[in-house]
Design a protein around this motif. Structure first.
Motif, PDB file in Angstrom:
ATOM      1  N   ARG A 409       0.852  -1.190   0.000  1.00 26.15           N
ATOM      2  CA  ARG A 409       0.000   0.000   0.000  1.00 26.15           C
ATOM      3  C   ARG A 409       0.890   1.244   0.000  1.00 26.15           C
ATOM      4  O   ARG A 409       1.733   1.413   0.872  1.00 26.15           O
ATOM      5  CB  ARG A 409      -0.919   0.025   1.227  1.00 26.15           C
ATOM      6  CG  ARG A 409      -1.882  -1.143   1.292  1.00 26.15           C
ATOM      7  CD  ARG A 409      -2.807  -1.040   2.505  1.00 26.15           C
ATOM      8  NE  ARG A 409      -3.741   0.066   2.367  1.00 26.15           N
ATOM      9  CZ  ARG A 409      -3.841   1.072   3.227  1.00 26.15           C
ATOM     10  NH1 ARG A 409      -3.051   1.134   4.292  1.00 26.15           N
ATOM     11  NH2 ARG A 409      -4.723   2.034   3.049  1.00 26.15           N
ATOM     12  N   PRO A 410       0.730   2.125  -0.992  1.00 25.44           N
ATOM     13  CA  PRO A 410       1.582   3.314  -1.087  1.00 25.44           C
ATOM     14  C   PRO A 410       1.055   4.470  -0.241  1.00 25.44           C
ATOM     15  O   PRO A 410      -0.079   4.448   0.234  1.00 25.44           O
ATOM     16  CB  PRO A 410       1.515   3.661  -2.574  1.00 25.44           C
ATOM     17  CG  PRO A 410       0.115   3.252  -2.956  1.00 25.44           C
ATOM     18  CD  PRO A 410      -0.199   2.023  -2.134  1.00 25.44           C
ATOM     19  N   LYS A 411       1.880   5.467  -0.089  1.00 26.15           N
ATOM     20  CA  LYS A 411       1.458   6.724   0.526  1.00 26.15           C
ATOM     21  C   LYS A 411       1.354   7.753  -0.586  1.00 26.15           C
ATOM     22  O   LYS A 411       2.347   8.051  -1.259  1.00 26.15           O
ATOM     23  CB  LYS A 411       2.466   7.182   1.585  1.00 26.15           C
ATOM     24  CG  LYS A 411       2.110   8.511   2.245  1.00 26.15           C
ATOM     25  CD  LYS A 411       3.133   8.869   3.312  1.00 26.15           C
ATOM     26  CE  LYS A 411       2.770  10.172   4.020  1.00 26.15           C
ATOM     27  NZ  LYS A 411       3.731  10.485   5.111  1.00 26.15           N
ATOM     28  N   VAL A 412       0.156   8.279  -0.803  1.00 27.48           N
ATOM     29  CA  VAL A 412      -0.071   9.263  -1.865  1.00 27.48           C
ATOM     30  C   VAL A 412      -0.433  10.594  -1.225  1.00 27.48           C
ATOM     31  O   VAL A 412      -1.410  10.683  -0.481  1.00 27.48           O
ATOM     32  CB  VAL A 412      -1.196   8.806  -2.820  1.00 27.48           C
ATOM     33  CG1 VAL A 412      -1.410   9.853  -3.915  1.00 27.48           C
ATOM     34  CG2 VAL A 412      -0.886   7.442  -3.424  1.00 27.48           C
ATOM     35  N   VAL A 413       0.379  11.619  -1.511  1.00 30.65           N
ATOM     36  CA  VAL A 413       0.097  12.966  -1.006  1.00 30.65           C
ATOM     37  C   VAL A 413      -0.524  13.788  -2.132  1.00 30.65           C
ATOM     38  O   VAL A 413      -0.468  13.409  -3.309  1.00 30.65           O
ATOM     39  CB  VAL A 413       1.374  13.650  -0.486  1.00 30.65           C
ATOM     40  CG1 VAL A 413       1.964  12.857   0.665  1.00 30.65           C
ATOM     41  CG2 VAL A 413       2.405  13.807  -1.610  1.00 30.65           C
ATOM     42  N   TYR A 414      -1.121  14.905  -1.776  1.00 34.70           N
ATOM     43  CA  TYR A 414      -1.813  15.710  -2.776  1.00 34.70           C
ATOM     44  C   TYR A 414      -0.841  16.643  -3.487  1.00 34.70           C
ATOM     45  O   TYR A 414      -0.143  17.435  -2.854  1.00 34.70           O
ATOM     46  CB  TYR A 414      -2.932  16.525  -2.135  1.00 34.70           C
ATOM     47  CG  TYR A 414      -3.743  17.297  -3.160  1.00 34.70           C
ATOM     48  CD1 TYR A 414      -4.563  16.625  -4.047  1.00 34.70           C
ATOM     49  CD2 TYR A 414      -3.652  18.686  -3.249  1.00 34.70           C
ATOM     50  CE1 TYR A 414      -5.304  17.324  -5.011  1.00 34.70           C
ATOM     51  CE2 TYR A 414      -4.388  19.395  -4.187  1.00 34.70           C
ATOM     52  CZ  TYR A 414      -5.209  18.691  -5.074  1.00 34.70           C
ATOM     53  OH  TYR A 414      -5.926  19.379  -6.025  1.00 34.70           O
TER      54      TYR A 414
END
Length: 527
Positions: A409-414
């Motif tokens: 599971r990745p970490k996606v920032v805006y």
């Protein structure tokens, strides 16, 4: 059955998601326990007693290649669930108003077998013939390597709660209407609670015969719950807790087998940790089921959340052996808070200090997942560090404080032009932004409840990949000021906002916190 349907139509539960029922978690746990469950991302999933679909929508939205079916006795709730699915544009989910006793091949013609079957908050609350129908359905429609989840109230812990329930049913027997019954039940609970408090006084002989401390504890908890909980947990015609041994026996009769509890408490707490008593249990109870039942007696267990598989997958001498290979199958997301005394997990429970370095690793990348194989590869030149990591991972699993999957599971920032609120989740947020009284509760892709208000959902839609953070702040401040809305701190305390500058500063902090919630829930995607 008509009485059950009527009560749920008159006073329905708000339909929530439950992290323990997530097919992604069930897949991860079964893999961890050395089985080969079907991939959850492309799974066929059935929920028995789905209500408005609150427990199915997050999974269906996150997994477009999965096929999801929810059934429920209540036509009122099923019709609303269908309406929600259309409104939120969820195209891989279906709902049917169906009595599980009449569930046949014709109902699943488009599905065949199901890889995951969920039955949460139903089994204890139906008559025996329905219990039997639930297990028969699982046996008939569960795929060969599939996993089912069933939750149920158990004795002996429910014995004292039975006393409370019997009192409430007796005291409300002449009251008509679910709402009026619950109002009367609350009155009775307060009287019973005050009496229990009186009987706890020193020197009162009655405390020898009744555990009034336990009685008061349960009553105080019940009074904090909403009306639908009281109605369906304590005033229903059916709420029949069972002993675990009897549940296991029913599984056996249907050629099914108990695998483990979904919290893994029976794996990591398979005994009391007291040599004198554990050696007695081992000497007197030979099977795993008997030992589990004895532990229920000694710990006064009240509730179980059990994973079930076909009987042939669990041999009679089944034992859980967890090694590096099993641990490497998991991708784990966990967040910890650092205090002066060490690290606390998401349940605010202190973790063992010897693994503080590992808790910080998890926290630094959260909500991205961490895999033991990757950590071990980085530490391969330090054998002691690898051992520490292994036991630290096991400590996190034993604390049941992590999100578990079999995939990364990745970490996606805006970032403008790079990421946005997931397209498939937009309809979900549109519903929560428009509904003054939503019938479902919001949750992330792993069914973990997410704390979003109606206003949060509205502003979340602004994270569309085109609006800059500054622009979102500007829109938020303008919208809030025009409607004289108050911003609040995390503790719920209102922030004083009178001038335009004050609104701007409050909006900046608010949008920053909202972005963190979107990142935490995995609601953002790169594009």
């Amino acid at each position: 059955m008509n009485d059950i349907q009527k009560s749920y139509d008159e006073l329905p539960y708000i339909s929530a998601a439950f992290a323990e029922t997530s097919p992604a978690r069930l897949e991860a746990l079964a893999s961890f326990l050395s089985l080969t469950p079907p991939p959850s991302k492309t799974a066929k999933v059935l929920e028995i007693g789905c209500s408005y679909g609150g427990n199915l929508f997050p999974f269906a939205i996150a997994n477009p290649q999965a096929k999801v079916l929810g059934i429920d006795l209540s036509e009122v709730q099923i019709n609303k669930a269908k309406e929600l699915a259309a409104q939120m544009r969820v195209d891989n989910i279906e709902f049917k108003a169906k009595d599980i006793c009449d569930f046949t091949d014709a109902d699943v013609r488009d599905y065949g077998k199901f890889d995951y079957i969920i039955c949460h908050g139903v089994y204890s609350w139906v008559p025996d013939m329905v219990k039997d129908a639930i297990l028969k359905t699982i046996k008939l429609f569960l795929s060969p390597n599939g996993v089912a989840y069933v939750s149920y109230n158990v004795y002996p812990g429910w014995k004292i709660k039975d006393t409370i329930r019997d009192c409430l049913i007796f005291g409300t027997k002449d009251i008509k209407g679910e709402t009026a019954k619950v109002a009367k039940a609350r009155e009775l609970l307060k009287v019973l609670g005050e009496y229990a408090k009186f009987c706890q006084k020193d020197g009162n002989a009655s405390q020898i015969f009744v555990n009034f401390e336990s009685l008061k504890f349960h009553i105080d908890y019940i009074l904090t719950m909403n009306d639908s909980y009281i109605a369906h947990e304590y005033l229903e015609a059916f709420n029949n807790p069972i002993y675990f041994k009897d549940f296991a026996n029913s599984l056996e009769k249907n050629d099914l087998a108990y695998l483990a509890e979904v919290g893994l408490e029976d794996v990591f707490q398979s005994n009391l940790g007291l040599e004198e008593f554990d050696s007695y249990i081992d000497a007197n109870f030979s099977s795993r089921i008997e030992k589990e039942q004895m532990l229920d007696f000694l710990t006064n267990n009240i509730f179980r959340r059990s994973m079930i598989v076909h009987k042939e997958l669990v041999p009679n001498d089944f034992s859980v052996n967890i090694g590096v290979n099993e641990l490497c199958k998991l991708h784990i997301s966990a967040d910890f808070s650092k205090t002066k005394n060490g690290y606390l997990n998401i349940k605010n429970i202190a973790m063992k200090p010897e693994y503080n370095w590992l808790y910080q690793v998890f926290t630094d990348v959260y909500p991205a997942s961490v895999n033991f194989a990757d950590v071990a590869a980085l530490l391969k030149d330090d054998e002691n560090a690898v051992k520490s990591a292994y036991f630290g991972f096991m400590e996190i699993l034993a604390a049941d404080c992590a999100k578990l999957t079999t995939y990364e599971r990745p970490k996606v920032v805006y970032e403008v032009g790079k990421s946005r609120l997931k397209e498939r989740v937009r309809g979900y947020f549109e519903y929560f932004s428009a509904a003054d009284e939503p019938v479902i509760k919001i949750a992330d892709e792993l069914n973990v409840p997410a704390n979003f208000s109606q206003f949060d959902a509205f502003i979340a839609l602004k994270f569309n990949g085109e609006n800059s953070p500054e622009n979102i702040v500007k829109q938020t401040a303008k919208f809030a000021q025009e409607r004289k809305l108050e911003f609040a701190l995390k503790n719920g305390e209102a922030i004083k906002t009178v001038s335009k500058n004050e609104y701007q500063k409050a909006a900046e902090n608010y949008v920053k916190d909202l972005e963190l919630k979107l990142i935490d829930g995995g609601f953002l995607e790169n594009f």
